[in-house]
Design a protein around this motif. Sequence first.
Motif, short mmCIF file in Angstrom:
data_model
loop_
_atom_site.label_atom_id
_atom_site.label_comp_id
_atom_site.label_asym_id
_atom_site.label_seq_id
_atom_site.Cartn_x
_atom_site.Cartn_y
_atom_site.Cartn_z
N ALA A 1 0.71 -1.29 0.07
CA ALA A 1 0.02 0.01 0.20
C ALA A 1 0.77 1.36 0.00
O ALA A 1 0.61 2.02 -0.85
CB ALA A 1 -0.83 0.07 1.06
N LEU A 2 2.02 1.20 0.92
CA LEU A 2 2.89 2.36 0.86
C LEU A 2 3.62 2.56 -0.75
O LEU A 2 3.91 3.78 -0.78
CB LEU A 2 4.08 2.18 1.79
CG LEU A 2 3.43 2.27 3.35
CD1 LEU A 2 4.41 1.93 4.36
CD2 LEU A 2 2.74 3.55 3.70
N ALA A 3 3.72 1.56 -1.29
CA ALA A 3 4.53 1.59 -2.48
C ALA A 3 3.51 2.08 -3.73
O ALA A 3 4.05 2.86 -4.66
CB ALA A 3 5.06 0.36 -3.09
N GLU A 4 2.52 2.18 -3.51
CA GLU A 4 1.44 2.61 -4.56
C GLU A 4 0.84 4.03 -3.84
O GLU A 4 0.28 4.26 -3.09
CB GLU A 4 0.12 1.62 -4.71
CG GLU A 4 0.72 0.26 -5.35
CD GLU A 4 -0.47 -0.57 -5.52
OE1 GLU A 4 -1.59 -0.15 -5.27
OE2 GLU A 4 -0.14 -1.71 -6.13
N PRO A 5 0.65 4.84 -5.27
CA PRO A 5 0.01 6.31 -4.84
C PRO A 5 -1.57 6.13 -4.62
O PRO A 5 -1.91 5.03 -4.98
CB PRO A 5 0.29 7.19 -5.95
CG PRO A 5 0.61 6.27 -7.17
CD PRO A 5 0.96 5.12 -6.46
N GLY A 6 -2.21 7.15 -4.07
CA GLY A 6 -3.51 6.98 -3.75
C GLY A 6 -4.00 5.97 -2.46
O GLY A 6 -3.27 5.70 -1.80
N PRO A 7 -5.27 6.17 -2.37
CA PRO A 7 -5.68 5.69 -1.01
C PRO A 7 -5.88 4.09 -0.88
O PRO A 7 -6.13 3.45 -1.95
CB PRO A 7 -7.16 6.22 -0.77
CG PRO A 7 -7.60 6.29 -2.37
CD PRO A 7 -6.35 6.70 -3.18
N HIS A 8 -5.45 3.57 0.26
CA HIS A 8 -5.70 1.92 0.48
C HIS A 8 -6.28 1.66 1.80
O HIS A 8 -5.87 2.71 3.01
CB HIS A 8 -4.17 1.40 0.28
CG HIS A 8 -3.62 1.40 -1.08
ND1 HIS A 8 -2.90 2.64 -1.48
CD2 HIS A 8 -3.70 0.57 -2.01
CE1 HIS A 8 -2.61 2.44 -2.83
NE2 HIS A 8 -3.11 1.10 -3.05
N LEU A 9 -6.78 0.55 1.94
CA LEU A 9 -7.23 0.27 3.48
C LEU A 9 -6.95 -1.24 3.45
O LEU A 9 -6.91 -2.03 2.71
CB LEU A 9 -8.68 0.36 3.30
CG LEU A 9 -9.45 0.14 4.96
CD1 LEU A 9 -10.34 1.18 5.45
CD2 LEU A 9 -9.84 -1.20 4.96
N ILE A 10 -6.37 -1.48 4.90
CA ILE A 10 -5.94 -2.93 5.42
C ILE A 10 -6.74 -3.02 6.58
O ILE A 10 -6.89 -2.33 7.54
CB ILE A 10 -4.63 -2.83 5.62
CG1 ILE A 10 -3.68 -2.54 4.55
CG2 ILE A 10 -4.29 -4.27 6.28
CD1 ILE A 10 -2.08 -2.43 4.83
N ASP A 11 -7.69 -4.27 6.31
CA ASP A 11 -8.43 -4.42 7.72
C ASP A 11 -7.72 -5.63 8.44
O ASP A 11 -7.74 -6.56 8.15
CB ASP A 11 -9.78 -5.46 7.24
CG ASP A 11 -10.59 -5.80 8.37
OD1 ASP A 11 -10.49 -5.26 9.56
OD2 ASP A 11 -11.48 -6.44 7.96
N ALA A 12 -7.02 -5.06 9.45
CA ALA A 12 -5.97 -5.85 10.31
C ALA A 12 -6.94 -6.43 11.43
O ALA A 12 -7.45 -5.89 12.34
CB ALA A 12 -5.03 -4.93 10.83
N VAL A 13 -7.06 -7.77 11.18
CA VAL A 13 -7.92 -8.52 12.29
C VAL A 13 -7.17 -9.26 13.58
O VAL A 13 -6.36 -9.81 13.12
CB VAL A 13 -8.84 -9.63 11.44
CG1 VAL A 13 -9.57 -10.38 12.45
CG2 VAL A 13 -9.20 -9.41 10.14
N LEU A 14 -7.30 -8.22 14.60
CA LEU A 14 -6.48 -8.35 15.66
C LEU A 14 -7.19 -9.45 16.52
O LEU A 14 -8.26 -9.34 16.98
CB LEU A 14 -6.35 -7.15 16.40
CG LEU A 14 -5.64 -6.04 15.47
CD1 LEU A 14 -5.72 -4.79 16.44
CD2 LEU A 14 -4.24 -6.40 15.15
#
Length: 513
Positions: A498-511
């Motif tokens: 996600a950090l390597a690509e421009p634009g918004p991203h979301l990661i659902d981190a299931v804790l």
Amino acid sequence: MNGAQAVIRTLVAGGVEVCFANPGTSEMHFVAALDDVPEMRAVLTLFEGVATGAADGYARMTGRPAATLLHLGPGLGNGLANLHNARRARVPLVNVVGDHALGHKRLDAPLESDIDAVAGTVSGWVRRSLTTGDVGADTTDAIAAARGWPGQVATLVLPADVSWSEGAAVGPVRHARPAPRVPDDGIEGLADVLGPSTVLFLGGTALQEAGLRAAAKVAAGTGTRLLAETFPARMQRGAGLPDVLKLPYPPDGARKQLDGVEHLVLAGAVEPVAFFGYPGTDGRLVPEGCTVHVLATPAEEVVAALQALADRVAADATPQVAEVRRPELPTGRLDLRAFAEVVGALLPERAVVVDEAVTSGYFLPGATVGAPGHDWLTLTGGAIGQGLPVATGAAVADPSRPVIALQADGSAMYTIQALWTQAREQLDVTTVVCDNGAYAILAAELENVGAASGGERAGRLLDLGGPALDFVALATGMGVPATRATTAEELAAQFRAALAEPGPHLIDAVLQR
């Protein structure tokens, strides 16, 4: 020109170049006037709380106000929680609220309400423009009020007929006043109280680089301990900068940090108190017998005062700074520690971290202290739902910097619409949802207030399951690419991508709980 054109041109002349908007019928002449003033960037949000929170985030990163455009009293009401947070962050913000035409107000139409009274709960300055001829000067005054020291929310109520009528003029440009300086005798008088039994309590601009370095010199030269306010609007940290602990949120932890302190010196902060009252406890956190001193209030030039104090008591001292240090990337179980270690290991240079992880953020400070220099923005007023909007505004403020939103799952749902604005504007925001399926902070508070019953019905009000929230579906449905991580390895791989690509991203981190 009409009143709306004069308002926008005056805003631009006064340095207000972005408007976060959710308009309605009463604001349509303002909307139309945007075509005549291309210098004003208009950003549409799908909920007023996103508009007000984004304006807060923009101001934290630029030091300049953005405008909001809200629809009547209900629109202002929808934006109120994040205006509360902006007020607590002491940021400059020009809040434009449309109202009924003056002749229509007497009819008590369905959307009629007391806008001025509602605005007054979060604004340091409120004015209603009553004639088109006044609107330029009123807008100038709003900008000046917002940009006072410290910043504040300034609300301009704009009746529809004042907007559409002709005969307005652009208001004059007025330069912002500098913060008042602390008198020399106030600095001299504090020299004798510094030492190991003293805490220098930092807030506001004292938590940016120049203030941190001056405070760290004082600490190095006198043995004085440094603490930061619990929820700073903006704190600069990372390798090469002084590492200052924040006062813990839980009252017991805060009292332990302050135990034995004989002198508390406030530098851009106010005296700390508990967020809530609990049975049988005092909400005041300062130990009995401790004397509170004021080096500089939030309304004074705190950085200059800290630098003068450092020159007076520690001119030759070398401040301690955090060394370059990254945690190893974790493997296996995705718990709170692994989540923090992934963020600390991969946090990019010049990142802006918007922290609304709430209970999931326990290990973040230690895991990120040695990362490359970054800014940390927190939940200043305690009204949850701030994180995603503030991240949106921070990304608009400086597109060259990566923005990382560390977001609790429950509070994400208050302003999830911010993702749509991030997609539309193609903002470089990486959101990591801390998905533990619960209002975990409330479970702790249930015990703190002595109301814990262990009952099933009470537990259901704190649980976010049945059905579970699908953040991947929510994000992709608003145009934001999204993934789900259930292990530390998955989170690291997805965060890096996600950090390597421009634009918004979301990661659902299931804790794991």
